[in-house]
Design a protein around this motif. Structure first.
Motif, PDB file in Angstrom:
ATOM      1  N   ALA A   1     -64.802 -38.211   7.649  1.00 14.70           N
ATOM      2  CA  ALA A   1     -64.150 -37.133   6.913  1.00 14.70           C
ATOM      3  C   ALA A   1     -62.659 -37.262   7.174  1.00 14.70           C
ATOM      4  CB  ALA A   1     -64.648 -35.773   7.364  1.00 14.70           C
ATOM      5  N   ALA A   2     -61.881 -37.108   6.122  1.00 10.40           N
ATOM      6  CA  ALA A   2     -60.426 -37.052   6.235  1.00 10.40           C
ATOM      7  C   ALA A   2     -60.029 -35.594   6.039  1.00 10.40           C
ATOM      8  CB  ALA A   2     -59.774 -37.934   5.182  1.00 10.40           C
ATOM      9  N   LEU A   3     -59.255 -35.085   6.982  1.00  9.89           N
ATOM     10  CA  LEU A   3     -58.797 -33.704   6.949  1.00  9.89           C
ATOM     11  C   LEU A   3     -57.288 -33.721   6.773  1.00  9.89           C
ATOM     12  CD1 LEU A   3     -60.832 -32.570  10.082  1.00  9.89           C
ATOM     13  CD2 LEU A   3     -61.540 -32.400   7.688  1.00  9.89           C
ATOM     14  N   LEU A   4     -56.826 -33.308   5.610  1.00 14.14           N
ATOM     15  CA  LEU A   4     -55.396 -33.279   5.326  1.00 14.14           C
ATOM     16  C   LEU A   4     -54.879 -31.885   5.645  1.00 14.14           C
ATOM     17  CD1 LEU A   4     -56.667 -35.586   3.536  1.00 14.14           C
ATOM     18  CD2 LEU A   4     -54.617 -35.369   2.156  1.00 14.14           C
ATOM     19  N   ARG A   5     -53.729 -31.821   6.276  1.00 16.14           N
ATOM     20  CA  ARG A   5     -53.187 -30.546   6.742  1.00 16.14           C
ATOM     21  C   ARG A   5     -52.140 -30.017   5.767  1.00 16.14           C
ATOM     22  NH1 ARG A   5     -48.937 -28.584   9.581  1.00 16.14           N
ATOM     23  NH2 ARG A   5     -49.401 -26.841  10.951  1.00 16.14           N
ATOM     24  N   GLY A   6     -52.305 -28.752   5.379  1.00 14.19           N
ATOM     25  CA  GLY A   6     -51.250 -28.036   4.668  1.00 14.19           C
ATOM     26  C   GLY A   6     -50.966 -28.489   3.252  1.00 14.19           C
ATOM     27  N   ILE A   7     -51.976 -28.938   2.514  1.00 13.38           N
ATOM     28  CA  ILE A   7     -51.740 -29.304   1.119  1.00 13.38           C
ATOM     29  C   ILE A   7     -52.285 -28.216   0.197  1.00 13.38           C
ATOM     30  CG2 ILE A   7     -51.756 -31.778   1.603  1.00 13.38           C
ATOM     31  CD1 ILE A   7     -54.578 -31.789   0.187  1.00 13.38           C
TER      32      ILE A   7
ATOM     33  N   HIS B   1     -47.572 -25.573  -3.204  1.00  9.42           N
ATOM     34  CA  HIS B   1     -46.703 -26.540  -2.534  1.00  9.42           C
ATOM     35  C   HIS B   1     -47.508 -27.746  -2.062  1.00  9.42           C
ATOM     36  CE1 HIS B   1     -43.408 -23.693  -2.589  1.00  9.42           C
ATOM     37  NE2 HIS B   1     -44.242 -22.766  -2.128  1.00  9.42           N
ATOM     38  N   ARG B   2     -46.798 -28.870  -1.979  1.00 11.24           N
ATOM     39  CA  ARG B   2     -47.392 -30.128  -1.495  1.00 11.24           C
ATOM     40  C   ARG B   2     -48.713 -30.392  -2.200  1.00 11.24           C
ATOM     41  NH1 ARG B   2     -46.029 -31.610   4.309  1.00 11.24           N
ATOM     42  NH2 ARG B   2     -48.248 -31.399   4.661  1.00 11.24           N
ATOM     43  N   LYS B   3     -48.627 -30.485  -3.525  1.00  9.75           N
ATOM     44  CA  LYS B   3     -49.830 -30.663  -4.348  1.00  9.75           C
ATOM     45  C   LYS B   3     -50.397 -32.073  -4.228  1.00  9.75           C
ATOM     46  CE  LYS B   3     -49.143 -27.130  -7.751  1.00  9.75           C
ATOM     47  NZ  LYS B   3     -49.360 -26.748  -9.127  1.00  9.75           N
ATOM     48  N   VAL B   4     -51.675 -32.116  -3.927  1.00 10.00           N
ATOM     49  CA  VAL B   4     -52.435 -33.359  -3.889  1.00 10.00           C
ATOM     50  C   VAL B   4     -53.730 -33.080  -4.648  1.00 10.00           C
ATOM     51  CG1 VAL B   4     -53.603 -35.066  -2.440  1.00 10.00           C
ATOM     52  CG2 VAL B   4     -51.441 -34.057  -1.665  1.00 10.00           C
ATOM     53  N   PRO B   5     -53.763 -33.421  -5.933  1.00  6.90           N
ATOM     54  CA  PRO B   5     -55.009 -33.209  -6.692  1.00  6.90           C
ATOM     55  C   PRO B   5     -56.154 -34.030  -6.094  1.00  6.90           C
ATOM     56  CG  PRO B   5     -53.154 -33.621  -8.160  1.00  6.90           C
ATOM     57  CD  PRO B   5     -52.687 -33.931  -6.766  1.00  6.90           C
ATOM     58  N   MET B   6     -57.324 -33.415  -6.029  1.00  7.16           N
ATOM     59  CA  MET B   6     -58.460 -34.067  -5.384  1.00  7.16           C
ATOM     60  C   MET B   6     -58.890 -35.348  -6.107  1.00  7.16           C
ATOM     61  SD  MET B   6     -58.976 -32.414  -2.567  1.00  7.16           S
ATOM     62  CE  MET B   6     -57.185 -32.361  -2.559  1.00  7.16           C
ATOM     63  N   ALA B   7     -58.770 -35.384  -7.424  1.00  4.38           N
ATOM     64  CA  ALA B   7     -59.108 -36.619  -8.147  1.00  4.38           C
ATOM     65  C   ALA B   7     -58.175 -37.752  -7.718  1.00  4.38           C
ATOM     66  CB  ALA B   7     -59.030 -36.396  -9.655  1.00  4.38           C
ATOM     67  N   GLU B   8     -56.905 -37.429  -7.515  1.00  6.11           N
ATOM     68  CA  GLU B   8     -55.953 -38.447  -7.078  1.00  6.11           C
ATOM     69  C   GLU B   8     -56.196 -38.847  -5.621  1.00  6.11           C
ATOM     70  OE1 GLU B   8     -51.824 -38.077  -8.275  1.00  6.11           O
ATOM     71  OE2 GLU B   8     -52.436 -36.669  -9.849  1.00  6.11           O
ATOM     72  N   LEU B   9     -56.617 -37.894  -4.800  1.00  9.22           N
ATOM     73  CA  LEU B   9     -56.950 -38.232  -3.414  1.00  9.22           C
ATOM     74  C   LEU B   9     -58.149 -39.174  -3.378  1.00  9.22           C
ATOM     75  CD1 LEU B   9     -56.597 -37.936  -0.362  1.00  9.22           C
ATOM     76  CD2 LEU B   9     -57.963 -35.826  -0.492  1.00  9.22           C
ATOM     77  N   ARG B  10     -59.153 -38.895  -4.206  1.00  8.99           N
ATOM     78  CA  ARG B  10     -60.317 -39.798  -4.268  1.00  8.99           C
ATOM     79  C   ARG B  10     -59.877 -41.198  -4.695  1.00  8.99           C
ATOM     80  NH1 ARG B  10     -62.546 -35.026  -6.351  1.00  8.99           N
ATOM     81  NH2 ARG B  10     -62.326 -35.740  -8.513  1.00  8.99           N
ATOM     82  N   SER B  11     -59.043 -41.270  -5.714  1.00  8.98           N
ATOM     83  CA  SER B  11     -58.540 -42.553  -6.206  1.00  8.98           C
ATOM     84  C   SER B  11     -57.742 -43.283  -5.119  1.00  8.98           C
ATOM     85  CB  SER B  11     -57.671 -42.319  -7.446  1.00  8.98           C
ATOM     86  OG  SER B  11     -57.073 -43.502  -7.861  1.00  8.98           O
ATOM     87  N   LEU B  12     -56.941 -42.546  -4.394  1.00  5.92           N
ATOM     88  CA  LEU B  12     -56.139 -43.139  -3.324  1.00  5.92           C
ATOM     89  C   LEU B  12     -57.042 -43.733  -2.244  1.00  5.92           C
ATOM     90  CD1 LEU B  12     -52.947 -41.719  -1.829  1.00  5.92           C
ATOM     91  CD2 LEU B  12     -54.817 -42.207  -0.294  1.00  5.92           C
TER      92      LEU B  12
END
Length: 185
Positions: free
Chosen positions: A6-12, A17-28
């Motif tokens: 599991a990857a746990l990203l802090r404060g997104i 603020h600090r937008k990280v769309p989940m589809a883009e995180l999966r792609s990354l």
């Protein structure tokens, strides 16, 4: 042999603020060579499987932090933990998790061991009935009225306590969901 993490990203994705769309995180994560990538909620929880036996959790964490910075233009603190660790954290909970609502119990995952001396200045009696317990790179936080109203949660989040640590909390429902997701893979 494949390992699931599991990857746990802090404060997104907090207040826009600090937008990280989940589809883009999966792609990354897929771009980093991982497979079976899934995300949970919008708050920075991802599960993935990798065949890389040469990479430690710390190396996977650094790769993810670098990739997020390159892709989104800002650095995000991350923690990567394997399925066995997540299960061990859930199993070692010193509070009666089955009797509590998910919002009343939190696991604050930390980048290094949490030692009692970090919390020596806190007057635990002053925060009752709120309480905490230390585990293996995790702090268990019991907040009967939820984290949003927790004075203890605020005190623990102060820089004097968290200095030198990456710490990111998840409510107990999310803790259990991540255990389930990592064990499904």
């Amino acid at each position: 042999m494949a390992t699931t993490y599991a990857a746990l990203l802090r404060g997104i994705n907090v207040s826009g603020h600090r937008k990280v769309p989940m589809a883009e995180l999966r792609s990354l994560l897929e771009g980093l060579g991982h497979r079976n990538v899934r995300t949970y909620l919008q708050s920075g929880n991802a599960v993935f499987t990798t065949d890389r036996t040469d990479a430690s959790e710390d190396e996977l964490t650094t790769e993810l932090e670098d990739a997020v910075e390159e892709r989104f233009g800002f650095r995000v603190d991350c923690l990567v933990r394997d399925a066995a660790y997540l299960r061990a954290v859930a199993d070692a909970c010193p509070f009666p998790a089955a009797e509590l609502e998910g919002k009343q119990l939190h696991a604050v995952y930390c980048s290094a061991p949490v030692t009692p001396d970090r919390f020596a200045a806190l007057d635990r009696e002053a925060f009752l009935p709120e309480d905490f317990a230390l585990g293996d790179r995790v702090l268990y936080l019991y907040v009967p009225d939820g984290l949003g109203r927790s004075r203890l949660g605020d005190a623990i989040a102060r820089p004097a306590v968290t200095k030198g640590l990456v710490a990111t909390g998840r409510n107990w429902n999310t803790v259990l969901k991540l255990v389930e997701m990592t064990e499904e893979s």
